[in-house]
Design a protein around this motif. Structure first.
Motif, mmCIF file in Angstrom:
data_model
loop_
_atom_site.group_PDB
_atom_site.id
_atom_site.type_symbol
_atom_site.label_atom_id
_atom_site.label_comp_id
_atom_site.label_asym_id
_atom_site.label_seq_id
_atom_site.Cartn_x
_atom_site.Cartn_y
_atom_site.Cartn_z
ATOM 1 N N ARG A 8 2.405 -13.127 4.877
ATOM 2 C CA ARG A 8 2.080 -11.821 5.058
ATOM 3 C C ARG A 8 1.847 -11.561 3.953
ATOM 4 O O ARG A 8 1.991 -10.185 3.313
ATOM 5 N N THR A 34 -0.318 4.272 0.642
ATOM 6 C CA THR A 34 0.147 4.988 1.753
ATOM 7 C C THR A 34 0.446 4.661 3.194
ATOM 8 O O THR A 34 0.669 5.751 3.667
ATOM 9 N N LEU A 35 1.276 3.295 2.783
ATOM 10 C CA LEU A 35 2.327 3.614 4.221
ATOM 11 C C LEU A 35 2.977 4.464 4.157
ATOM 12 O O LEU A 35 4.036 5.171 4.806
ATOM 13 N N PRO A 95 11.846 -2.699 4.778
ATOM 14 C CA PRO A 95 11.804 -3.775 5.470
ATOM 15 C C PRO A 95 10.043 -4.310 4.865
ATOM 16 O O PRO A 95 10.330 -5.561 5.158
ATOM 17 N N LEU A 96 9.418 -3.807 3.915
ATOM 18 C CA LEU A 96 8.169 -4.297 3.680
ATOM 19 C C LEU A 96 8.184 -5.211 2.433
ATOM 20 O O LEU A 96 7.856 -6.160 1.958
ATOM 21 N N VAL A 103 10.613 1.920 6.548
ATOM 22 C CA VAL A 103 9.286 0.990 5.524
ATOM 23 C C VAL A 103 8.728 0.511 4.589
ATOM 24 O O VAL A 103 9.187 -0.163 4.707
ATOM 25 N N GLN A 160 3.536 7.510 2.295
ATOM 26 C CA GLN A 160 2.589 8.099 2.577
ATOM 27 C C GLN A 160 3.017 8.507 4.361
ATOM 28 O O GLN A 160 2.871 10.090 4.682
ATOM 29 N N ALA A 161 2.280 7.746 4.928
ATOM 30 C CA ALA A 161 2.097 8.053 6.118
ATOM 31 C C ALA A 161 3.404 8.589 6.890
ATOM 32 O O ALA A 161 3.629 9.082 8.277
ATOM 33 N N ALA A 162 3.930 7.748 6.531
ATOM 34 C CA ALA A 162 5.582 7.808 7.306
ATOM 35 C C ALA A 162 6.614 9.275 6.400
ATOM 36 O O ALA A 162 6.585 10.098 7.915
ATOM 37 N N ASN A 193 0.668 -0.983 0.552
ATOM 38 C CA ASN A 193 0.211 0.135 0.252
ATOM 39 C C ASN A 193 1.152 1.319 0.051
ATOM 40 O O ASN A 193 1.950 1.616 0.947
#
Lengths: 291, 371
Positions: A290, A192-193, A214-215, A211, A195-197, A190
């Motif tokens: 995951r 957005t993750l 690691p993802l 972010v 963007q959130a960071a 996503n």
């Protein structure tokens, strides 16, 4: 960690929707499996795929010089293979080349995947995908011949030589294999993750380190595994590009075969098979985790 | 559509003192796409959001409310116009340089971090000392009543819990403004009502300016100090929930919020009164900049209309009852007007009968709408 607190129950009622689709999908799969002849067909396909390999593996344990007539169980061909200097040298070359190719191909593939997914849609995006994946479509012998010709040219001009050229060739054809799972992972992620960071004061580098990286790690590991296996198994390009003394394990096996099949080759092939199977299994396990 | 109609509460001076303004957007234009597919998401938007207020951007989907929020957050840059935060131009700064945090519609919690690390993330990025991060995280966990779940992974939380973590994470660095992008839309009705009260409480306790985006008019009326109603990239009206509900200046605003009767009339006395179709004349409330004569639309809420005898002195309009619908808290009485058209009257109690002739009482002054 897993225990549920009683206070949680009213809140979990919130999302009945995500539970809805799976039963339907399961029923559809069941329907397909109930088709007449499904089992027969499936087993026939699996037999065709694995029977030759099974024969190879079985006769690697045969206490006899023949690869068609079974006498007794033995590990003598494994011992012979292990003590064979040619095989040992070829294995060492193979591992070196595969490791270097894996590291560089994965690095480049990661950068390419980031550049093609973490940007606004741009003109020629589809063309970019096509160009990156093209090596999968070009006949391998064409790649091999052109790489050989290209390297000869460079070697003449610069006077350089050595195993680096073989590693370079492997790196290049491994890139699309490493690129695919990494890109798939990034497309699943996503946006957005990130963007959130950034919204929480992460500079672009901090966002990447804490972010994005690691993802996307499972994708990178999967890509690396695939690159390693593909490099380890390659014959055609290595056969043409590899210089004297740069014989990898598959090329060594190929050379031996021309003098007739021996159980020793069976044993080496079985080891190579085991290693590939292990890495590919890890690749699939990581890919499914995951989701 | 560059002009804006704004009704301000009478006590406030036209331009709020500059030190009271937290966000000032001036002439903001934002378009997406090119050529034939070009969409104007924001069409010359000017708005002031005050310090320490709960400000709501309300409008249907595609009206530009989320785009305005993303421009304030820095995820998009304006084509033209200025955005000032506490007097500083921020319109072209990247998101990480703006003292503004966002609660995303999807929450966007980091799945590879615990609840506590999610909440401390903003402070961690700012390079604050570990001890400070720990204290602030604990404080935030307490604020949203999640202390017992600090070490959980975020995928082990329910929707409501994720919502609280997202709030705590955005509040932890003490931003000047908290942006909320339809944060309650994924929750069920009961939880949503709870969170509405919770959000209002958090805004009061932290004193941070909240900018809330929603398409739910009831939510907007319940929670906001002031509401900006948006449509097609423009802000149509800004006002308190009461002003927006009782004195909608534009036909769209009147239509979008609650049930309303819209009638045609003609202005008289230089805009001081309006002549109704039945011949009655009542006071007119004109929006700023409206024409002072000619045919106009007027708006009356169903609960502000009364039923009387057709020949009573306060019967400004007459008609025939066509239907009565009981809805628990009262009755909706549908009346076909003698001059044509239908109105809705809402009464707690009524002895009206279907088919009966009735008179309709209207307020002393009614709101005139601009299209």
């Amino acid at each position: 960690m897993a225990e549920r607190t009683p206070t949680q129950t009213p809140a979990t009622v919130a999302s009945p929707d995500p539970a809805a689709p799976p039963p339907r999908r399961r029923r559809r799969m069941k329907d397909l499996r109930k088709q007449p002849g499904f089992d027969t067909m499936a087993w026939f396909c699996l037999f065709c795929l694995y029977a030759p390999i099974a024969v190879l593996v079985v006769f690697s344990f045969n206490d006899n010089r023949s690869v068609v007539r079974w006498t007794e169980f033995s590990l003598r061909w494994y011992r012979a293979a292990f003590e064979n200097d040619g095989i040992r040298h070829a294995t060492w070359i193979s591992l070196q080349v595969a490791f270097v190719a894996m590291v560089f191909a994965t690095t480049f593939a990661t950068m390419a995947a980031l550049a093609t997914t973490r940007v606004r849609a741009f003109k020629g995006q589809t063309l970019t995908y096509a160009v990156i994946n093209q090596p999968l479509m070009v006949p391998e012998i064409v790649t091999a011949v052109s790489t050989l010709a290209f390297f000869v040219l460079i070697k003449q001009v610069t006077g350089l030589n050595g195993i680096g050229f073989l590693m370079l060739a492997h790196t290049v054809f491994c890139i699309p294999f490493a690129y695919m799972p990494i890109r798939a992972r990034l497309e699943d992620m996503n946006l957005t993750l990130e963007q959130a960071a950034a919204d929480l004061y992460g500079t672009p580098f901090q966002v990447f380190r804490t972010v994005t990286l690691p993802l996307m790690a499972p994708g990178i590991v999967a890509g690396a595994m695939l690159a390693f296996v593909v490099s380890l198994d390659d014959v055609i390009i290595t056969l043409l590009v590899g210089g004297p003394g740069e014989t990898t394990l598959p090329v060594y096996i190929f050379g031996q075969i021309r003098r007739g099949i021996t159980p020793e080759i069976n044993a080496v092939s079985t080891v190579l098979l085991g290693l590939s199977a292990l890495l590919v299994s890890i690749f699939f396990l990581i890919g499914n985790k995951r989701k | 559509m560059a002009t804006q109609t704004e009704i301000r509460d009478p006590g406030t001076p036209q331009a709020a003192a500059a030190q009271d303004v937290m966000i000032h957007a001036e002439g903001v234009i934002k378009t997406f796409g090119e050529g034939a597919g070009k969409i104007t998401a924001l069409d010359n938007v000017t708005v002031d959001i005050r310090k320490n207020e709960f400000f709501t951007l309300l409008g249907p989907s595609g009206c530009g409310k989320t785009t305005l929020l993303r421009l304030i957050a820095g995820f998009e840059l304006p084509d033209r116009g200025q955005i000032l935060l506490d007097g500083q131009e921020i319109g072209h700064l990247p998101p990480y340089k703006r003292p503004v945090n966002t609660v995303f519609q999807s929450y966007a919690l980091f799945p590879h971090m615990s609840v506590a690390r999610n909440i401390g993330f903003g402070l961690e990025m700012q390079g604050r000392p570990k001890a400070e991060i720990k204290t602030a995280t604990e404080e935030m966990l307490a604020l949203v009543q999640m202390e017992h779940l600090a070490n959980r992974q975020t995928d082990q939380l329910s929707g409501g819990q994720q919502q609280r973590v997202a709030l705590a994470r955005a509040l932890a660095p003490r931003p000047k403004v908290l942006l909320l992008d339809e944060p309650l839309s994924a929750l069920d009705l009961k939880l949503r009502k709870e969170m509405q009260i919770e959000l209002k409480r958090l805004q009061g306790e932290t004193g941070i300016t909240f900018v809330f985006v929603t398409h739910d008019q009831e939510e907007a009326l319940t929670m906001s100090d002031r509401i900006a109603v948006m449509q097609a990239g423009c802000i149509l009206q800004v006002g308190t929930p009461k002003e927006i509900y009782n004195n909608p200046a534009r036909r769209f605003v009147a239509d979008f919020i609650g049930d309303i009767n819209i009638l045609e009339g003609e202005l008289q006395q230089d805009g001081g009164a309006v002549l109704l179709p039945g011949g009655a004349s009542i006071g007119a409330l004109l929006p700023e900049g409206a024409a002072r004569s000619g045919k106009v639309s007027i708006a009356i809420r169903p609960e502000n209309m009364g039923l009387t005898a057709p020949d009573a002195a306060d019967a400004s309009l007459t008609g025939e009852v066509t239907n009565i619908v009981y809805f628990g808290a009262g009755h909706n009485v549908h009346v076909a007007l003698d001059g044509g058209g239908e109105v809705l009257v809402r009464r707690a109690q009524t002895d009206a009968q279907v088919g009966a002739k009735v008179g309709l009482a209207v307020p002393d002054a009614v709101q005139v709408l601009v299209d």
